[in-house]
Design an enzyme around this catalytic site. Structure first.
Site, PDB file in Angstrom:
ATOM      1  N   LYS A 247       1.111  -0.927  -0.232  1.00  0.00           N
ATOM      2  CA  LYS A 247      -0.386  -0.082  -0.029  1.00  0.00           C
ATOM      3  C   LYS A 247       0.618   1.067  -0.426  1.00  0.00           C
ATOM      4  CE  LYS A 247       0.810   1.669   4.250  1.00  0.00           C
ATOM      5  NZ  LYS A 247       1.709   2.697   4.751  1.00  0.00           N
TER       6      LYS A 247
ATOM      7  N   PRO B 204       9.391  -4.922   0.335  1.00  0.00           N
ATOM      8  CA  PRO B 204      10.591  -4.669   0.936  1.00  0.00           C
ATOM      9  C   PRO B 204       9.776  -4.276   2.705  1.00  0.00           C
ATOM     10  CG  PRO B 204      10.912  -3.050  -0.775  1.00  0.00           C
ATOM     11  CD  PRO B 204       9.318  -4.225  -0.686  1.00  0.00           C
TER      12      PRO B 204
ATOM     13  N   ASP C 260      -3.411  -1.787   9.558  1.00  0.00           N
ATOM     14  CA  ASP C 260      -2.772  -2.074   8.079  1.00  0.00           C
ATOM     15  C   ASP C 260      -3.310  -3.199   7.450  1.00  0.00           C
ATOM     16  OD1 ASP C 260      -2.148   0.774   7.952  1.00  0.00           O
ATOM     17  OD2 ASP C 260       0.397  -0.588   7.266  1.00  0.00           O
TER      18      ASP C 260
ATOM     19  N   GLY D  82       4.283  -4.184   4.201  1.00  0.00           N
ATOM     20  CA  GLY D  82       4.584  -5.407   3.343  1.00  0.00           C
ATOM     21  C   GLY D  82       4.089  -6.714   4.587  1.00  0.00           C
ATOM     22  N   GLY D  83       4.217  -6.938   5.951  1.00  0.00           N
ATOM     23  CA  GLY D  83       3.871  -7.478   7.253  1.00  0.00           C
ATOM     24  C   GLY D  83       2.785  -6.941   7.574  1.00  0.00           C
ATOM     25  N   SER D  84       1.493  -6.285   7.265  1.00  0.00           N
ATOM     26  CA  SER D  84       0.506  -6.138   7.373  1.00  0.00           C
ATOM     27  C   SER D  84       0.186  -6.882   6.413  1.00  0.00           C
ATOM     28  CB  SER D  84      -0.344  -5.454   7.075  1.00  0.00           C
ATOM     29  OG  SER D  84      -0.215  -4.226   8.983  1.00  0.00           O
ATOM     30  N   ALA D  85       0.368  -6.671   5.273  1.00  0.00           N
ATOM     31  CA  ALA D  85       0.120  -7.680   4.480  1.00  0.00           C
ATOM     32  C   ALA D  85      -0.570  -9.327   4.328  1.00  0.00           C
ATOM     33  CB  ALA D  85       1.117  -7.767   2.547  1.00  0.00           C
TER      34      ALA D  85
ATOM     35  N   GLY E  64       7.840   0.832   5.251  1.00  0.00           N
ATOM     36  CA  GLY E  64       6.636   2.622   4.572  1.00  0.00           C
ATOM     37  C   GLY E  64       5.238   1.570   3.821  1.00  0.00           C
TER      38      GLY E  64
HETATM   39  O1  C5P Z   1      -0.625  -1.467  13.678  1.00  0.00           O
HETATM   40  P1  C5P Z   1       0.623  -1.846  13.412  1.00  0.00           P
HETATM   41  O2  C5P Z   1       1.357  -2.545  14.108  1.00  0.00           O
HETATM   42  O3  C5P Z   1       0.966  -1.167  12.378  1.00  0.00           O
HETATM   43  O4  C5P Z   1       1.648  -0.405  14.198  1.00  0.00           O
HETATM   44  C1  C5P Z   1       3.470   0.053  14.033  1.00  0.00           C
HETATM   45  C2  C5P Z   1       3.489   1.111  15.483  1.00  0.00           C
HETATM   46  O5  C5P Z   1       3.216   2.573  14.351  1.00  0.00           O
HETATM   47  C3  C5P Z   1       2.622   0.789  17.005  1.00  0.00           C
HETATM   48  O6  C5P Z   1       2.828   0.087  17.895  1.00  0.00           O
HETATM   49  C4  C5P Z   1       2.507   3.053  16.971  1.00  0.00           C
HETATM   50  O7  C5P Z   1       3.475   3.261  17.756  1.00  0.00           O
HETATM   51  C5  C5P Z   1       2.639   3.169  16.011  1.00  0.00           C
HETATM   52  N1  C5P Z   1       1.390   3.473  15.013  1.00  0.00           N
HETATM   53  C6  C5P Z   1       0.769   4.762  15.536  1.00  0.00           C
HETATM   54  N2  C5P Z   1      -0.800   4.995  15.275  1.00  0.00           N
HETATM   55  C7  C5P Z   1      -1.519   4.856  14.258  1.00  0.00           C
HETATM   56  C8  C5P Z   1      -0.808   3.374  13.598  1.00  0.00           C
HETATM   57  C9  C5P Z   1       0.490   2.928  14.479  1.00  0.00           C
HETATM   58  O8  C5P Z   1       1.132   5.811  16.375  1.00  0.00           O
HETATM   59  N3  C5P Z   1      -2.407   4.988  13.851  1.00  0.00           N
END
Ligand code: C5P
Length: 313
Positions: free
Chosen positions: A11, A98, A140, A105-108, A102
């Site tokens: 994304k 990668p 994501d 990829g992990g969420s995907a 940003g």
């Molecule tokens: O949800 P995800 O694992 O992608 O988020 C990784 C980190 O990014 C969270 O632990 C948080 O520190 C930060 N984050 C945030 N606000 C969001 C999404 C992510 O602060 N809306």
């Protein structure tokens, strides 16, 4: 069934407006997600116990244990599906997105694992149920299931598909020689805002609620890439650049080489450039890679659909 393979896109965030930190440590967002044609492929097969193998781009930096987001998603799904049989699943992730770039990829991979196990176990959960389970694993994941172009709110998991015409946009991604940690970039944004609360360059002022950019949405509806390019925005960009100063040079180079717009992808460090058409994207990709301002480049287009089964047998 012996195995299910799912393809899932990376994304971009065409807008990423970040509010102040919440009590739970996350930040409220308003974002315009856009799925692009850079795909990971995830296969799940029945196995004696859960395991994961990762191959491809950045595979050595992906956890191959229970911390893997795909395995965490499967554990969360299993808690909701009583009849998935005994034993576990083996997950094979072929990465092209990668890691820590940003591009989610992990969420995907988590989203792909949910779709694959839902099929493998014939569980019949709806996409919205899978999205709710996925949101417990990553902000994501819900978008990786949906794909297309969509407005995200909350942590990014509350989605509204954007009405978009059939326009395909042509993007060049410049992959950086290095990674950025998402929590570190959000923390850097909070510090920048605390130090310079009135500085518009640090994104929405501290305390401000993020707003959807109506001009971006109108540009997307018009299908006019030049207008879209002018409205790309990312509140995390100053924070990403402060932690990875070389990105400034990459962004400037892309604009000088004729990109219609440039921004950092999500929390970075990938840089994203919009081109007028496929031919311009090819020229830009060649020039950027010759300029020596990034590790490698990729041409992608979007929007593309979300995670989908490509083979099951
Ligand atoms: O949800 P995800 O694992 O992608 O988020 C990784 C980190 O990014 C969270 O632990 C948080 O520190 C930060 N984050 C945030 N606000 C969001 C999404 C992510 O602060 N809306």
């Amino acid at each position: 069934m012996t195995g299910v393979t799912v393809r899932v896109p990376a994304k971009l965030n065409l807008q990423l407006a970040v509010g102040p930190p919440r009590a739970d440590g996350y930040h409220d967002l308003v974002t315009v997600f856009h799925a692009v044609s850079l795909f990971d492929q995830v296969t799940v097969e029945p196995a004696a116990r859960d395991g994961v193998t990762v191959t491809g781009e950045g595979a050595d930096r992906v956890p191959a244990d229970q911390d893997n987001l795909a395995l965490r998603a499967i554990a969360a799904l299993r808690a909701e599906v009583p009849d998935q049989g005994t034993g576990g699943v083996h997950v094979t992730i072929a990465k092209r997105i990668p890691v820590a770039a940003g591009l989610a990829g992990g969420s995907a991979d988590a989203a792909a694992a949910l779709i694959a196990c839902n099929e493998l176990w014939a569980a019949g959960l709806t996409q919205s149920r899978l999205a709710a389970i996925g949101a417990t694993v990553g902000s994501d994941v819900a978008f990786a299931l949906l794909g297309g172009t969509a407005v995200g709110r909350g942590r990014g998991e509350q989605l509204t598909p954007a009405l978009a015409p059939a326009t395909q946009y042509h993007w060049v991604l410049a992959f950086a020689d290095g990674q950025l940690s998402t929590p570190a970039v959000y923390a850097a944004l909070d510090r920048l805002r605390a130090a310079r609360p009135a500085d518009p360059g640090s994104g929405a002022g501290a305390g401000a609620e993020p707003d959807l950019d109506a001009a971006l949405m109108s540009a997307l509806r018009s299908g006019d890439a030049a207008r879209v390019g002018q409205r790309l925005s990312n509140d995390l960009q100053p924070a990403a650049v402060s932690l990875f100063p070389a990105l400034r040079k990459t962004l400037t180079a892309g604009l000088e080489l004729g990109a219609l717009g440039a921004l950092v992808a999500g929390s970075g460090p990938t840089c994203v450039f919009l081109a007028a058409n496929a031919e311009r994207a090819l020229e830009l990709a060649v020039s950027l890679s010759g300029a020596g301002v990034c590790r490698s480049v990729a041409r992608v287009s979007g929007p593309v659909p979300g995670a989908a089964v490509v083979s099951a047998g």
